[in-house]
Motif scaffolding. Structure first.
Motif, mmCIF file in Angstrom:
data_model
loop_
_atom_site.group_PDB
_atom_site.id
_atom_site.type_symbol
_atom_site.label_atom_id
_atom_site.label_comp_id
_atom_site.label_asym_id
_atom_site.label_seq_id
_atom_site.Cartn_x
_atom_site.Cartn_y
_atom_site.Cartn_z
ATOM 1 N N GLY A 275 -34.648 -28.043 -63.276
ATOM 2 C CA GLY A 275 -34.762 -26.299 -63.149
ATOM 3 C C GLY A 275 -33.502 -26.011 -63.853
ATOM 4 N N ARG B 173 -33.049 -26.462 -67.390
ATOM 5 C CA ARG B 173 -34.036 -25.892 -68.308
ATOM 6 C C ARG B 173 -33.817 -24.120 -68.385
ATOM 7 N N ASP C 246 -29.460 -29.086 -59.347
ATOM 8 C CA ASP C 246 -29.805 -30.811 -58.394
ATOM 9 C C ASP C 246 -29.408 -31.436 -59.875
ATOM 10 N N ARG D 91 -40.784 -39.425 -64.351
ATOM 11 C CA ARG D 91 -42.154 -39.229 -62.435
ATOM 12 C C ARG D 91 -42.343 -37.348 -63.036
ATOM 13 N N ARG D 92 -40.984 -36.584 -63.566
ATOM 14 C CA ARG D 92 -41.024 -35.133 -63.215
ATOM 15 C C ARG D 92 -42.502 -34.820 -63.725
ATOM 16 N N ASP D 93 -42.646 -33.594 -63.610
ATOM 17 C CA ASP D 93 -43.646 -32.672 -63.930
ATOM 18 C C ASP D 93 -44.206 -32.687 -65.252
ATOM 19 N N ASP E 25 -50.675 -36.210 -59.252
ATOM 20 C CA ASP E 25 -49.486 -35.031 -58.124
ATOM 21 C C ASP E 25 -50.394 -33.840 -58.781
ATOM 22 N N THR F 284 -50.914 -30.496 -57.479
ATOM 23 C CA THR F 284 -50.525 -29.726 -57.343
ATOM 24 C C THR F 284 -49.894 -29.320 -58.287
ATOM 25 N N ARG G 104 -48.269 -25.316 -60.316
ATOM 26 C CA ARG G 104 -47.016 -25.535 -60.882
ATOM 27 C C ARG G 104 -47.011 -25.237 -62.494
ATOM 28 N N ARG H 208 -47.741 -21.416 -62.944
ATOM 29 C CA ARG H 208 -46.189 -20.642 -62.193
ATOM 30 C C ARG H 208 -45.168 -20.618 -63.299
ATOM 31 N N PHE H 209 -44.773 -21.901 -64.411
ATOM 32 C CA PHE H 209 -43.914 -21.743 -64.914
ATOM 33 C C PHE H 209 -44.557 -21.087 -66.460
ATOM 34 N N ARG I 205 -44.130 -17.376 -65.311
ATOM 35 C CA ARG I 205 -43.292 -16.682 -64.838
ATOM 36 C C ARG I 205 -42.353 -16.520 -66.087
HETATM 37 N N1 CTP Z 1 -41.196 -31.808 -59.947
HETATM 38 C C1 CTP Z 1 -42.445 -32.621 -59.796
HETATM 39 N N2 CTP Z 1 -42.824 -32.231 -59.684
HETATM 40 C C2 CTP Z 1 -43.275 -31.859 -58.148
HETATM 41 C C3 CTP Z 1 -42.333 -30.724 -58.521
HETATM 42 C C4 CTP Z 1 -41.355 -31.405 -58.339
HETATM 43 O O1 CTP Z 1 -41.683 -33.661 -60.831
HETATM 44 N N3 CTP Z 1 -44.829 -31.144 -57.691
HETATM 45 C C5 CTP Z 1 -40.289 -32.080 -60.399
HETATM 46 C C6 CTP Z 1 -39.608 -31.002 -61.393
HETATM 47 O O2 CTP Z 1 -38.847 -32.313 -62.433
HETATM 48 C C7 CTP Z 1 -39.007 -30.119 -60.939
HETATM 49 C C8 CTP Z 1 -38.186 -30.865 -59.971
HETATM 50 O O3 CTP Z 1 -38.764 -31.404 -59.088
HETATM 51 O O4 CTP Z 1 -37.665 -29.798 -61.909
HETATM 52 C C9 CTP Z 1 -37.791 -29.721 -58.901
HETATM 53 O O5 CTP Z 1 -38.260 -28.952 -58.280
HETATM 54 P P1 CTP Z 1 -38.502 -28.044 -57.618
HETATM 55 O O6 CTP Z 1 -37.419 -27.378 -57.235
HETATM 56 O O7 CTP Z 1 -39.614 -27.094 -57.364
HETATM 57 O O8 CTP Z 1 -38.013 -26.986 -59.280
HETATM 58 P P2 CTP Z 1 -37.688 -25.923 -60.231
HETATM 59 O O9 CTP Z 1 -38.305 -26.228 -61.634
HETATM 60 O O10 CTP Z 1 -35.899 -25.740 -59.486
HETATM 61 O O11 CTP Z 1 -37.896 -24.633 -60.094
HETATM 62 P P3 CTP Z 1 -37.785 -23.696 -59.780
HETATM 63 O O12 CTP Z 1 -37.766 -22.740 -60.079
HETATM 64 O O13 CTP Z 1 -39.215 -22.205 -59.056
HETATM 65 O O14 CTP Z 1 -37.037 -24.139 -58.000
#
Ligand code: CTP
Length: 445
Positions: A42, A45, A57, A128-130, A174, A176, A180, A183-184, A187
């Motif tokens: 994030g 991004r 992070d 492995r990320r979203d 996943d 959930t 997300r 939400r993205f 937002r």
């Molecule tokens: N992530 C994922 N799957 C999920 C939750 C998180 O792959 N179910 C990954 C995402 O790639 C994300 C990272 O873990 O970038 C960190 O998660 P989070 O802090 O929730 O995401 P942010 O992108 O930092 O969102 P925010 O701006 O809302 O904090």
């Protein structure tokens, strides 16, 4: 190549000096230990989008916990590590935190045997990320400080403003992530990419959301309802058919949508008061969403979401009573629109702020919103200057009359019958001298 361009300039330009220095310090420790260190997710991004986000992070190619401990030792920080996940949190003296993850995975095959360590690559880790927009990594090591790594086309999707998963099983792995994605999208003002939208629809058809535990589902819902303008995301959740996973009877009917939109306006008004009370915005929206649920259905929804007892006790347990009060208020207004402050106080007193704002949003009459506004901004702060000791000093013997007289004095304060301490004292003396205040109370009304 444009895929691995350097964004060192951007880091220097868009970040506060202290944050930029921190990134260099992280890289320097990586250099000393021979470990590759990246800022990811994030933070990157939002940096590319020009959105403020100092939530850094870090991922270390190798042992992230070792890195975190070494960094902490050199910079006077504390470390909290989670061996099972090979992650650590570096905590600075001022309380600031940095999450450190490892691309190293450890498997304990049997107790007492050294763990099998798999050194997976950064690419493997990012896979492995979203969403692609969350897979960008910036190298922090000195020689390549600021080099952007983009394995999955994240830059292009940022440009085209698309939320896109990396592979077809993402939502099954996943569920959930469905929330997300919404939400993205909402937002950032993006669009969920067409194929990703199809994957969401098929995940919904496969009921994968039923496998998500209550607290995890609640957590996703809370994050959406805490966003600045959650109405678009609520509409989107309804459009994908997500609301029935919270409760089968939960639908975004036009009248509920009206309450949800009104909630946005009521909360905007509340924020402008700059009151010190924290108001849990998500709870107000949650009440609005559940507007047409019966008491039993609402409780079932809370149970599905495993809403913690302290929250449901504080906010949701008086829901039926509060809705009854609102009906009574609307009936009362049809009889006679003149309302005394003490009546308003009586209606609302004892209800949590979130419930009051919900009542204001769902009321059909503008007056009700005005009453909530008077109560929240002024009436609930009204106090008598006399307390129990004060009444005793005026000669009242201990007994049940204390309560009645105190209540009567508060009514007089609220309705402006007494406007200063002297008048309050005079009324108190009159009440003490009379038969328990009952006849004086009648006389005044
Ligand atoms: N992530 C994922 N799957 C999920 C939750 C998180 O792959 N179910 C990954 C995402 O790639 C994300 C990272 O873990 O970038 C960190 O998660 P989070 O802090 O929730 O995401 P942010 O992108 O930092 O969102 P925010 O701006 O809302 O904090």
């Amino acid at each position: 190549s444009p895929k691995n361009r350097s964004i060192a300039g951007l880091l220097g330009k868009r970040l506060p000096v202290a944050a930029g220095k921190l990134l260099h310090d992280l890289g320097t420790v990586g250099d000393e230990l021979g470990l590759a260190v990246y800022a990811i997710g994030g933070f990157v991004r939002d940096l590319l989008l020009g959105v403020a986000n100092l939530d850094i992070d870090v991922t270390v190619e190798g042992d992230g916990i070792f890195f975190a401990e070494q960094f902490a030792a050199r910079h006077g920080c504390r470390v909290r590590s989670h061996r099972t996940f090979s992650t650590a949190v570096v905590i600075f003296p001022d309380g600031a935190k940095i999450d450190v993850a490892s691309t190293r995975l450890e498997y304990y095959e049997s107790p007492g045997v050294l763990p099998t360590v798999e050194r997976s690559s950064l690419r493997h880790d990012l896979y492995r990320r979203d969403f692609t927009i969350n897979t960008l990594a910036v190298c922090l090591n000195g020689p390549s400080f600021g080099r952007l790594t983009d394995y999955f086309g994240g830059q292009q999707d940022l440009q085209e403003r698309l939320v896109r998963v990396l592979h077809n099983l993402s939502f099954v792995e996943d569920p959930t992530r469905v929330f997300r994605a919404i939400r993205f999208e909402q937002r950032l003002g993006f669009h969920i990419a067409p194929h990703t939208e199809n994957l969401i629809r098929s995940a919904v058809r496969m009921n994968v959301l039923n496998k998500v535990g209550g607290l995890r589902l609640l957590n996703e819902l809370i994050q959406i309802l805490r966003e600045n303008e959650p109405v678009g995301a609520i509409v989107r959740m309804a459009g994908f058919g997500l609301l029935p996973f919270v409760h089968p009877a939960l639908k975004l009917l036009p009248e509920i949508r009206r309450v949800v939109e009104e909630t946005g306006r009521v909360l905007a008004w509340f924020r402008l008061l700059y009151l010190p009370d924290a108001c849990e915005q998500w709870q107000v929206y949650f009440l609005a969403l559940g507007d047409r649920l019966t008491t039993d259905e609402f409780h079932d929804a809370c149970r599905r979401l495993a809403v913690p007892g302290r929250i449901s006790t504080k906010v949701f347990s008086h829901r039926r009573q509060a809705l009854g009060t609102l009906d009574a208020i609307q009936r009362r207004l049809r009889r006679n629109p003149e309302v005394r402050n003490s009546e308003i106080y009586d209606w609302f007193h004892g209800l949590p702020l979130e419930m009051l704002l919900y009542l204001a949003a769902r009321a059909n009459r503008e007056e009700v919103r005005r009453f909530v506004s008077q109560y929240v901004s002024r009436l609930r702060q009204v106090r008598c200057s006399l307390d129990g000791d004060g009444l005793a000093a005026l000669g009242l013997a201990p007994g049940p009359r204390f309560r009645t007289i105190m209540d009567r004095l508060l009514v007089a304060r609220l309705d402006g019958e007494v406007v200063n301490d002297e008048q309050e004292r005079a009324l108190a003396l009159l009440l003490i001298a009379s038969d328990g205040g009952a006849s004086v109370a009648k006389m005044h009304h």
